[in-house]
Scaffold this active site. Structure first.
Site, PDB file in Angstrom:
ATOM      1  N   TYR A  23       0.787  -1.231   0.000  1.00 53.84           N
ATOM      2  CA  TYR A  23       0.000   0.000   0.000  1.00 53.84           C
ATOM      3  C   TYR A  23       0.822   1.285   0.000  1.00 53.84           C
ATOM      4  CZ  TYR A  23      -3.642  -3.351   1.107  1.00 53.84           C
ATOM      5  OH  TYR A  23      -4.503  -4.414   1.072  1.00 53.84           O
ATOM      6  N   ASN A  74     -13.095   3.522  -2.188  1.00 53.59           N
ATOM      7  CA  ASN A  74     -12.181   2.418  -1.907  1.00 53.59           C
ATOM      8  C   ASN A  74     -12.794   1.742  -0.690  1.00 53.59           C
ATOM      9  OD1 ASN A  74     -10.208   0.636  -1.160  1.00 53.59           O
ATOM     10  ND2 ASN A  74      -8.514   2.081  -1.397  1.00 53.59           N
ATOM     11  N   HIS A  80     -15.504  -6.931  -1.004  1.00 56.34           N
ATOM     12  CA  HIS A  80     -15.706  -8.361  -1.229  1.00 56.34           C
ATOM     13  C   HIS A  80     -16.835  -8.952  -0.390  1.00 56.34           C
ATOM     14  CE1 HIS A  80     -11.739  -7.461  -2.740  1.00 56.34           C
ATOM     15  NE2 HIS A  80     -11.356  -7.166  -1.510  1.00 56.34           N
ATOM     16  N   ASP A  87     -25.982  -1.935  -2.280  1.00 56.84           N
ATOM     17  CA  ASP A  87     -27.369  -1.495  -2.391  1.00 56.84           C
ATOM     18  C   ASP A  87     -27.517   0.003  -2.140  1.00 56.84           C
ATOM     19  OD1 ASP A  87     -28.134  -4.072  -3.023  1.00 56.84           O
ATOM     20  OD2 ASP A  87     -29.015  -4.507  -1.053  1.00 56.84           O
ATOM     21  N   HIS A 100      -8.906   0.941  -6.018  1.00 56.74           N
ATOM     22  CA  HIS A 100      -8.069   0.140  -5.124  1.00 56.74           C
ATOM     23  C   HIS A 100      -6.616   0.500  -5.362  1.00 56.74           C
ATOM     24  CE1 HIS A 100     -11.522  -2.293  -4.098  1.00 56.74           C
ATOM     25  NE2 HIS A 100     -11.803  -2.323  -5.393  1.00 56.74           N
ATOM     26  N   ILE A 101      -5.861   0.549  -4.289  1.00 51.65           N
ATOM     27  CA  ILE A 101      -4.429   0.841  -4.376  1.00 51.65           C
ATOM     28  C   ILE A 101      -3.710  -0.324  -5.046  1.00 51.65           C
ATOM     29  CG2 ILE A 101      -2.335   1.262  -3.027  1.00 51.65           C
ATOM     30  CD1 ILE A 101      -4.218   2.650  -0.939  1.00 51.65           C
ATOM     31  N   SER A 102      -4.018  -1.529  -4.607  1.00 55.50           N
ATOM     32  CA  SER A 102      -3.390  -2.721  -5.187  1.00 55.50           C
ATOM     33  C   SER A 102      -4.291  -3.285  -6.282  1.00 55.50           C
ATOM     34  CB  SER A 102      -3.157  -3.785  -4.108  1.00 55.50           C
ATOM     35  OG  SER A 102      -4.390  -4.281  -3.629  1.00 55.50           O
ATOM     36  N   ARG A 111     -10.117 -11.849  -2.780  1.00 56.77           N
ATOM     37  CA  ARG A 111     -10.088 -10.419  -3.125  1.00 56.77           C
ATOM     38  C   ARG A 111     -10.481 -10.171  -4.581  1.00 56.77           C
ATOM     39  NH1 ARG A 111      -7.673  -7.701   1.176  1.00 56.77           N
ATOM     40  NH2 ARG A 111      -6.139  -8.949   2.296  1.00 56.77           N
TER      41      ARG A 111
END
Length: 147
Positions: A23, A74, A80, A87, A100-102, A111
Site C-alpha cells: 500500500y 475504496n 468483497h 445497495d 483500489h491501491i493494489s 479479493r
C-alpha cells in the site's frame, strides 16, 4: 461547483504503516490532502470520509443523495463482502468509481470478487496511491460529459 465524495473503508486509516510493500508509505491524510488540492485546482469540492464500520458508510452514501454528484470509493475489505454498501450505492443513483491501491485481481482469490464493480461507472485498481487521482480524473470526465 461539482461536489465529489471520497469514501475509504476499513483499515485504510492505517495507510502508511499497514503493509507498506503493498500500500505504500503515504498516510490516508496525505492522500486526502493531495487529492483535495487537485480537486480544488479543478474547481471541485472534495469531501473525504473514512470509516471502519459498514453502517456508517451506508449512512454517508444515503445522506449524500442531494448534495453529491459523484463518489470515489475504496471500500477496502467491504468490496468483497458488503451487499449493503452495494445497495446503498445503487439506491443513491450517484455515479461512482471503484478504486483500489493494489490490483485486487492479482491477489488472493477472495479479493478477486467485488460486489461493486458491475455497478460502478469504472474501476481503477493497481496503480498504488495514483489510483486516487486517476479515479478523480475519471469521475470528473464522466460527469462533464454527462451534463
Amino acid at each position: 461547483m461539482m461536489n465529489i465524495l471520497l469514501i475509504n473503508g476499513p483499515n485504510l486509516n492505517l495507510l502508511g504503516t499497514r503493509e507498506p510493500e503493498i500500500y505504500g508509505n503515504k498516510t490516508l491524510s496525505d492522500i486526502e490532502k493531495d487529492l483535495t488540492k487537485v480537486a480544488k485546482e479543478k474547481s471541485i469540492n472534495l469531501e473525504c470520509f473514512q470509516s471502519n464500520h459498514e453502517g456508517e458508510i451506508v449512512d454517508k452514501i444515503q445522506e449524500s443523495v442531494k448534495s453529491i454528484q459523484g463518489i470515489l470509493i475504496n471500500a477496502g475489505a467491504f468490496t468483497h463482502t458488503s451487499i449493503s454498501i452495494r445497495d446503498a450505492l445503487i439506491g443513491s443513483k450517484i455515479p461512482f468509481v471503484e478504486l483500489h491501491i493494489s490490483n485486487i485481481f492479482s491477489r488472493e482469490d477472495f479479493r478477486k470478487e467485488s460486489f461493486l464493480t458491475d455497478k460502478a461507472i469504472g474501476i481503477i485498481s493497481g496503480f498504488g496511491i495514483s489510483s486516487y487521482s486517476l479515479a478523480l480524473e475519471g469521475i470528473i470526465g464522466y460527469l462533464s460529459i454527462k451534463d
